[in-house]
Enzyme design. Sequence first.
Site, mmCIF file in Angstrom:
data_model
loop_
_atom_site.group_PDB
_atom_site.id
_atom_site.type_symbol
_atom_site.label_atom_id
_atom_site.label_comp_id
_atom_site.label_asym_id
_atom_site.label_seq_id
_atom_site.Cartn_x
_atom_site.Cartn_y
_atom_site.Cartn_z
ATOM 1 N N GLY A 48 38.584 -4.402 12.665
ATOM 2 C CA GLY A 48 39.856 -4.307 11.940
ATOM 3 C C GLY A 48 40.228 -5.491 11.078
ATOM 4 O O GLY A 48 40.884 -5.317 10.052
ATOM 5 N N ASP A 103 43.556 -8.292 13.284
ATOM 6 C CA ASP A 103 44.250 -7.319 12.447
ATOM 7 C C ASP A 103 45.648 -7.066 13.000
ATOM 8 O O ASP A 103 46.637 -7.145 12.291
ATOM 9 C CB ASP A 103 43.455 -6.007 12.357
ATOM 10 C CG ASP A 103 43.028 -5.453 13.722
ATOM 11 O OD1 ASP A 103 43.273 -6.105 14.764
ATOM 12 O OD2 ASP A 103 42.425 -4.358 13.750
ATOM 13 N N ASP A 106 48.740 -5.920 19.756
ATOM 14 C CA ASP A 106 49.513 -4.833 20.356
ATOM 15 C C ASP A 106 49.899 -5.281 21.773
ATOM 16 O O ASP A 106 50.833 -6.059 21.947
ATOM 17 C CB ASP A 106 48.618 -3.589 20.320
ATOM 18 C CG ASP A 106 49.293 -2.306 20.775
ATOM 19 O OD1 ASP A 106 50.511 -2.287 20.933
ATOM 20 O OD2 ASP A 106 48.576 -1.305 20.987
ATOM 21 N N THR A 107 49.168 -4.870 22.799
ATOM 22 C CA THR A 107 49.469 -5.329 24.160
ATOM 23 C C THR A 107 49.097 -6.802 24.351
ATOM 24 O O THR A 107 49.678 -7.493 25.192
ATOM 25 C CB THR A 107 48.666 -4.517 25.203
ATOM 26 O OG1 THR A 107 47.272 -4.742 24.985
ATOM 27 C CG2 THR A 107 48.974 -3.039 25.110
ATOM 28 N N GLY A 108 48.114 -7.261 23.585
ATOM 29 C CA GLY A 108 47.650 -8.649 23.705
ATOM 30 C C GLY A 108 46.436 -8.799 24.619
ATOM 31 O O GLY A 108 45.926 -9.903 24.779
ATOM 32 N N THR A 110 43.351 -7.872 24.126
ATOM 33 C CA THR A 110 42.212 -8.338 23.330
ATOM 34 C C THR A 110 42.329 -9.835 23.083
ATOM 35 O O THR A 110 41.373 -10.594 23.279
ATOM 36 C CB THR A 110 42.179 -7.600 21.966
ATOM 37 O OG1 THR A 110 42.266 -6.199 22.211
ATOM 38 C CG2 THR A 110 40.935 -7.922 21.190
ATOM 39 N N LEU A 111 43.511 -10.218 22.671
ATOM 40 C CA LEU A 111 43.764 -11.614 22.347
ATOM 41 C C LEU A 111 43.538 -12.523 23.552
ATOM 42 O O LEU A 111 42.872 -13.558 23.450
ATOM 43 C CB LEU A 111 45.208 -11.748 21.862
ATOM 44 C CG LEU A 111 45.583 -13.108 21.330
ATOM 45 C CD1 LEU A 111 44.718 -13.453 20.131
ATOM 46 C CD2 LEU A 111 47.043 -13.129 20.947
ATOM 47 N N LYS A 134 53.059 -6.304 17.193
ATOM 48 C CA LYS A 134 54.033 -5.365 17.779
ATOM 49 C C LYS A 134 54.711 -6.054 18.965
ATOM 50 O O LYS A 134 54.215 -5.960 20.099
ATOM 51 C CB LYS A 134 53.314 -4.106 18.278
ATOM 52 C CG LYS A 134 52.717 -3.233 17.178
ATOM 53 C CD LYS A 134 52.017 -2.033 17.808
ATOM 54 C CE LYS A 134 51.442 -1.094 16.778
ATOM 55 N NZ LYS A 134 50.588 -0.056 17.382
ATOM 56 N N PHE A 155 51.865 3.673 15.655
ATOM 57 C CA PHE A 155 50.466 3.560 15.249
ATOM 58 C C PHE A 155 50.349 3.437 13.724
ATOM 59 O O PHE A 155 50.950 4.227 12.988
ATOM 60 C CB PHE A 155 49.685 4.774 15.748
ATOM 61 C CG PHE A 155 48.209 4.658 15.523
ATOM 62 C CD1 PHE A 155 47.426 3.868 16.346
ATOM 63 C CD2 PHE A 155 47.601 5.337 14.472
ATOM 64 C CE1 PHE A 155 46.054 3.747 16.131
ATOM 65 C CE2 PHE A 155 46.236 5.235 14.249
ATOM 66 C CZ PHE A 155 45.467 4.435 15.087
ATOM 67 N N ASP A 162 41.992 1.471 11.426
ATOM 68 C CA ASP A 162 41.488 2.832 11.298
ATOM 69 C C ASP A 162 42.185 3.826 12.217
ATOM 70 O O ASP A 162 42.832 3.448 13.196
ATOM 71 C CB ASP A 162 39.995 2.856 11.650
ATOM 72 C CG ASP A 162 39.769 2.715 13.157
ATOM 73 O OD1 ASP A 162 40.322 1.760 13.747
ATOM 74 O OD2 ASP A 162 39.066 3.565 13.737
ATOM 75 N N ARG A 168 40.409 2.607 6.893
ATOM 76 C CA ARG A 168 40.303 1.144 6.784
ATOM 77 C C ARG A 168 40.362 0.667 5.339
ATOM 78 O O ARG A 168 40.766 -0.463 5.064
ATOM 79 C CB ARG A 168 38.975 0.652 7.385
ATOM 80 C CG ARG A 168 38.844 0.863 8.876
ATOM 81 C CD ARG A 168 37.659 0.058 9.398
ATOM 82 N NE ARG A 168 37.202 0.497 10.705
ATOM 83 C CZ ARG A 168 37.728 0.083 11.854
ATOM 84 N NH1 ARG A 168 38.740 -0.761 11.859
ATOM 85 N NH2 ARG A 168 37.256 0.518 12.997
HETATM 86 P P1 5GP Z 1 45.633 -4.963 22.150
HETATM 87 O O1 5GP Z 1 44.458 -5.488 22.917
HETATM 88 O O2 5GP Z 1 46.539 -6.072 21.611
HETATM 89 O O3 5GP Z 1 46.399 -3.921 22.891
HETATM 90 O O4 5GP Z 1 45.069 -4.182 20.918
HETATM 91 C C1 5GP Z 1 44.472 -4.814 19.897
HETATM 92 C C2 5GP Z 1 43.557 -3.883 19.150
HETATM 93 O O5 5GP Z 1 43.941 -2.509 19.287
HETATM 94 C C3 5GP Z 1 43.599 -4.191 17.683
HETATM 95 O O6 5GP Z 1 42.653 -5.158 17.336
HETATM 96 C C4 5GP Z 1 43.339 -2.838 17.060
HETATM 97 O O7 5GP Z 1 41.954 -2.636 16.929
HETATM 98 C C5 5GP Z 1 43.886 -1.842 18.053
HETATM 99 N N1 5GP Z 1 45.249 -1.396 17.677
HETATM 100 C C6 5GP Z 1 46.420 -1.732 18.258
HETATM 101 N N2 5GP Z 1 47.457 -1.127 17.644
HETATM 102 C C7 5GP Z 1 46.924 -0.394 16.642
HETATM 103 C C8 5GP Z 1 47.499 0.443 15.628
HETATM 104 O O8 5GP Z 1 48.707 0.656 15.487
HETATM 105 N N3 5GP Z 1 46.609 1.019 14.761
HETATM 106 C C9 5GP Z 1 45.270 0.828 14.845
HETATM 107 N N4 5GP Z 1 44.515 1.442 13.939
HETATM 108 N N5 5GP Z 1 44.696 0.050 15.794
HETATM 109 C C10 5GP Z 1 45.530 -0.563 16.674
#
Ligand code: 5GP
Length: 178
Positions: A48, A103, A106-108, A110-111, A134, A155, A162, A168
């Site tokens: 992303g 990119d 969201d929940t964090g 991944t980070l 978010k 979303f 994507d 994308r």
């Molecule tokens: P997290 O680990 O913070 O929940 O999610 C991070 C990853 O989820 C982002 O890098 C992305 O790939 C995907 N993601 C989270 N929210 C969205 C969204 O609204 N749209 C899309 N396309 N991907 C998202």
Amino acid sequence: MKEITILDKKFVEFIPENDIHKRVGEIAYKINQDYKGKDVVFIGILNGAFLFAADLFRRIDLPARITFVKLASYTGTKSSGSIKELIGWNEDVKGKSVIIVEDIVDTGHTLERIVDEMKIRKVTDVKIAAALFKPDAYTKTIPIDYVGFKIPNNFVVGYGLDYDGYGRNLPSIYSLIH
Ligand code: 5GP
């Protein structure tokens, strides 16, 4: 209102291309100030972040390097919560200042996974740049140092993001219509 359809879903334009580019310029300016005289490694999170990372990186006027890693946690429009394996580390980041380029946070989950990896790899300091954030979905305490846009918990696609692989290449960011 500019509406588009991707597969079975409809989206409406939410952040136009010009606004994104203006904001990326502002973030680059801030990073250039904050890291003056320093050597920095950017780590883009695939897939992303590839467009945001490219747009941001070309506006950086520091002695900087960039590398990309992959760590996906998403299928469809809901976070699976399960974290997949991290692939593609080919840069030695030990003792370096690192900026992680995401990119969207969201929940964090991944980070957090990536920041943990940075600690294991003994970076000197790590900051986060995210095109989108978010806050209502965020469950972690790691500060997001450079945020493009804070957005509601909906979303989105476009600008690297994507829906099942598509969207994308859209230059603007679009939000799902329920
Ligand atoms: P997290 O680990 O913070 O929940 O999610 C991070 C990853 O989820 C982002 O890098 C992305 O790939 C995907 N993601 C989270 N929210 C969205 C969204 O609204 N749209 C899309 N396309 N991907 C998202």
